[in-house]
Design an enzyme around this catalytic site. Structure first.
Site, mmCIF file in Angstrom:
data_model
loop_
_atom_site.group_PDB
_atom_site.id
_atom_site.type_symbol
_atom_site.label_atom_id
_atom_site.label_comp_id
_atom_site.label_asym_id
_atom_site.label_seq_id
_atom_site.Cartn_x
_atom_site.Cartn_y
_atom_site.Cartn_z
ATOM 1 N N HIS A 56 14.433 37.232 -13.101
ATOM 2 C CA HIS A 56 14.949 35.852 -13.814
ATOM 3 C C HIS A 56 13.987 35.221 -14.062
ATOM 4 O O HIS A 56 13.056 34.844 -13.505
ATOM 5 C CB HIS A 56 16.033 35.405 -12.518
ATOM 6 C CG HIS A 56 16.655 34.420 -13.010
ATOM 7 N ND1 HIS A 56 17.825 34.345 -13.725
ATOM 8 C CD2 HIS A 56 16.520 32.834 -13.197
ATOM 9 C CE1 HIS A 56 18.387 33.346 -14.035
ATOM 10 N NE2 HIS A 56 17.530 32.197 -13.626
ATOM 11 N N SER A 111 18.668 30.821 -18.401
ATOM 12 C CA SER A 111 19.358 30.595 -17.040
ATOM 13 C C SER A 111 20.567 29.567 -17.239
ATOM 14 O O SER A 111 21.275 29.729 -18.097
ATOM 15 C CB SER A 111 18.258 30.160 -16.171
ATOM 16 O OG SER A 111 18.805 30.201 -14.879
ATOM 17 N N ASP A 117 17.950 40.782 -11.637
ATOM 18 C CA ASP A 117 18.195 39.517 -11.864
ATOM 19 C C ASP A 117 19.727 39.639 -11.180
ATOM 20 O O ASP A 117 20.565 40.278 -11.479
ATOM 21 C CB ASP A 117 18.277 38.956 -13.119
ATOM 22 C CG ASP A 117 18.613 37.410 -13.345
ATOM 23 O OD1 ASP A 117 19.020 37.031 -12.369
ATOM 24 O OD2 ASP A 117 18.552 37.195 -14.462
#
Length: 170
Positions: free
Chosen positions: A137, A12, A107
């Site tokens: 995600h 991320s 995502d």
């Protein structure tokens, strides 16, 4: 530590930090053998709505667009150069370490990972793009909840084993 066998890894926003670290290491003449970017956020300079996946997966159970906008406000304070913090906005992506880019398909920032893989490949970097259909995600950290996480973890391990055990080219 073996200075000839360095890799960077991030998930991320950590993927953003890992990508920027690989770029900064290249610019400083330091060798990085591999970079693993899992569901990376790679463009903090654009309006997120420019990315189709952002609106398509706005209500992702592990990252909503509202959360993403809050994170971006924190990551790029007023007056900061967001383009300098956005690997996708950089012109020169040549000479970077081989990359494994992990993209969960469900995502809001999945398009960024795909586009970065294209850009790296166009710049001559060896790239492996791993897409994980139906994964959300941050799925990599949820192997007991998201079945795709185990395959992704195996892919990461194999990629790093292969890249870190290769003989560097002079």
């Amino acid at each position: 530590m073996d200075a000839d066998r360095v890799a960077v890894f991030g998930e991320s926003t950590g993927g953003l930090i890992a990508a920027l670290s690989a770029i900064r290491a290249r610019d400083a003449g330091h060798a990085v053998r591999a970079q693993v970017l899992a569901n990376p956020c790679l463009d903090v300079a654009s309006a997120m709505s420019e990315w189709p996946s952002y609106s398509r997966y706005a209500d992702n159970p592990t990252l909503t667009t509202g959360q993403m906008e809050m994170f971006l406000r924190l990551a790029v304070p007023p007056g900061a150069d967001a383009a300098a913090l956005s690997p996708l906005r950089l012109e020169d992506l040549s000479g970077l370490a081989a990359a494994l880019i992990i993209v969960p398909t469900y995502d809001p920032i999945s398009d960024q990972g795909r586009r970065y893989a294209e850009r790296l490949q166009a710049a001559g970097t060896a790239v492996q793009l791993g897409e994980y259909p139906g994964a959300t995600h941050a799925f990599l950290s949820m192997p007991t909840l998201v079945p795709q996480a185990m395959r992704a973890r195996t892919d990461v391990t194999e990629f790093l084993r292969r890249r870190l055990n290769e003989r560097p080219t002079p």
